[in-house]
Design a protein around this motif. Structure first.
Motif, PDB file in Angstrom:
ATOM      1  N   PHE A   1      35.410  40.718  38.162  1.00 57.95           N
ATOM      2  CA  PHE A   1      35.404  42.352  37.781  1.00 57.95           C
ATOM      3  C   PHE A   1      34.259  43.330  37.510  1.00 57.95           C
ATOM      4  CE2 PHE A   1      37.602  41.253  34.081  1.00 57.95           C
ATOM      5  CZ  PHE A   1      37.209  42.043  33.325  1.00 57.95           C
ATOM      6  N   HIS A   2      33.906  44.378  38.087  1.00 57.43           N
ATOM      7  CA  HIS A   2      32.696  44.935  37.913  1.00 57.43           C
ATOM      8  C   HIS A   2      33.216  46.295  36.918  1.00 57.43           C
ATOM      9  CE1 HIS A   2      33.161  48.286  40.124  1.00 57.43           C
ATOM     10  NE2 HIS A   2      33.629  47.560  41.007  1.00 57.43           N
ATOM     11  N   GLY A   3      32.078  46.494  36.242  1.00 54.52           N
ATOM     12  CA  GLY A   3      31.921  47.694  35.367  1.00 54.52           C
ATOM     13  C   GLY A   3      30.201  48.294  34.649  1.00 54.52           C
ATOM     14  N   SER A   4      29.741  49.367  34.524  1.00 57.92           N
ATOM     15  CA  SER A   4      29.194  49.929  34.592  1.00 57.92           C
ATOM     16  C   SER A   4      28.071  49.098  33.220  1.00 57.92           C
ATOM     17  CB  SER A   4      28.827  51.548  34.205  1.00 57.92           C
ATOM     18  OG  SER A   4      28.019  51.673  33.639  1.00 57.92           O
TER      19      SER A   4
ATOM     20  N   MET B   1      31.957  49.042  26.346  1.00 55.51           N
ATOM     21  CA  MET B   1      32.502  47.686  25.660  1.00 55.51           C
ATOM     22  C   MET B   1      31.767  46.525  26.604  1.00 55.51           C
ATOM     23  SD  MET B   1      36.440  46.570  27.849  1.00 55.51           S
ATOM     24  CE  MET B   1      35.282  46.567  29.524  1.00 55.51           C
ATOM     25  N   LEU B   2      30.465  46.869  27.346  1.00 54.42           N
ATOM     26  CA  LEU B   2      30.298  45.366  28.022  1.00 54.42           C
ATOM     27  C   LEU B   2      28.852  45.962  27.836  1.00 54.42           C
ATOM     28  CD1 LEU B   2      31.520  46.511  31.771  1.00 54.42           C
ATOM     29  CD2 LEU B   2      32.084  45.166  30.611  1.00 54.42           C
TER      30      LEU B   2
ATOM     31  N   ALA C   1      21.877  48.173  36.918  1.00 55.52           N
ATOM     32  CA  ALA C   1      23.281  49.653  36.803  1.00 55.52           C
ATOM     33  C   ALA C   1      25.030  48.505  36.545  1.00 55.52           C
ATOM     34  CB  ALA C   1      22.871  50.450  37.454  1.00 55.52           C
ATOM     35  N   THR C   2      24.907  47.180  37.641  1.00 59.59           N
ATOM     36  CA  THR C   2      26.206  47.041  37.025  1.00 59.59           C
ATOM     37  C   THR C   2      26.434  45.347  36.777  1.00 59.59           C
ATOM     38  OG1 THR C   2      26.235  47.952  39.588  1.00 59.59           O
ATOM     39  CG2 THR C   2      27.787  46.000  39.510  1.00 59.59           C
ATOM     40  N   SER C   3      27.337  45.660  35.191  1.00 60.13           N
ATOM     41  CA  SER C   3      27.572  44.594  35.147  1.00 60.13           C
ATOM     42  C   SER C   3      28.419  43.682  36.109  1.00 60.13           C
ATOM     43  CB  SER C   3      28.526  44.764  33.799  1.00 60.13           C
ATOM     44  OG  SER C   3      26.955  45.475  32.338  1.00 60.13           O
ATOM     45  N   ILE C   4      28.652  43.027  35.377  1.00 59.96           N
ATOM     46  CA  ILE C   4      29.914  41.834  36.643  1.00 59.96           C
ATOM     47  C   ILE C   4      30.820  40.458  35.406  1.00 59.96           C
ATOM     48  CG2 ILE C   4      30.301  39.766  38.761  1.00 59.96           C
ATOM     49  CD1 ILE C   4      29.497  42.548  39.733  1.00 59.96           C
TER      50      ILE C   4
END
Length: 179
Positions: free
Chosen positions: A15-18, A23-24, A103-106
């Motif tokens: 799943f991904h997030g900013s 949190m990431l 810019a994307t965390s996986i």
């Protein structure tokens, strides 16, 4: 609860997030997560309100999600997200550039602690309620695409993408057992 795209690759959920997410940012050691997916298959209407229910398929995955650093694994996850939405879209659309990848965390969640629950079937009325003059049964629900709506800046000469339930005939929620 934060709605997000996810994809299953082998024995893991991605799943991904900013990357700017608080949190990431501190997830290099892994973060405890709970991922829940539910698909409602129908409304179950009994003769008694107390016995109403829904038919559903649901899964919960718990564990420690690990930030994906390897570019190849990150691209594989993004590819899986895109293909889950619409088969062939990864090759049709522009793929992520370096700035977008940064810019994307996986995150990867190994599927080590997973629980599934399914409810199917008709209502279960109490014996005295069968004599009541009330309809009882199941109203099936299906997730189907609606008419497509192109953005205003869409170039009209390009064909609309084919409308599909999901990728390659797979159910929309590939975590769940087939219906």
């Amino acid at each position: 609860m934060i709605p997000t795209l996810y994809a299953r690759i082998g024995d893991a959920i991605y799943f991904h997030g900013s990357a700017a997410s608080r949190m990431l940012r501190n997830s290099s050691q892994g973060i405890p997560v709970c991922i829940t997916v539910t698909l409602t298959d129908g409304f179950v209407l009994a003769r008694s309100v107390f016995n109403h229910s829904i038919n559903y398929r649901s899964v919960v995955a718990l564990g420690k999600a690990i930030l994906v650093d390897a570019a190849e694994e990150k691209l594989a996850a993004l590819h899986a997200f895109t293909e889950k939405i619409l088969t062939g879209r990864w090759n049709d659309a522009r793929q992520p550039n370096e700035k977008e990848l940064k810019a994307t965390s996986i995150l990867r969640l190994p599927l080590t602690e997973v629980s599934a629950k399914i409810r199917v079937g008709p209502p279960e009325d109490d014996a005295p309620d069968y004599a009541l003059p009330v309809w009882a049964g199941v109203i099936p629900l299906h997730l189907t695409p609606a008419r497509q709506s192109a953005m205003r800046s869409a170039i009209p000469r390009f064909p609309r993408p084919p409308t599909r339930r999901s990728t390659s005939g797979e159910p929309l929620l590939t975590l769940l057992p087939h219906a």
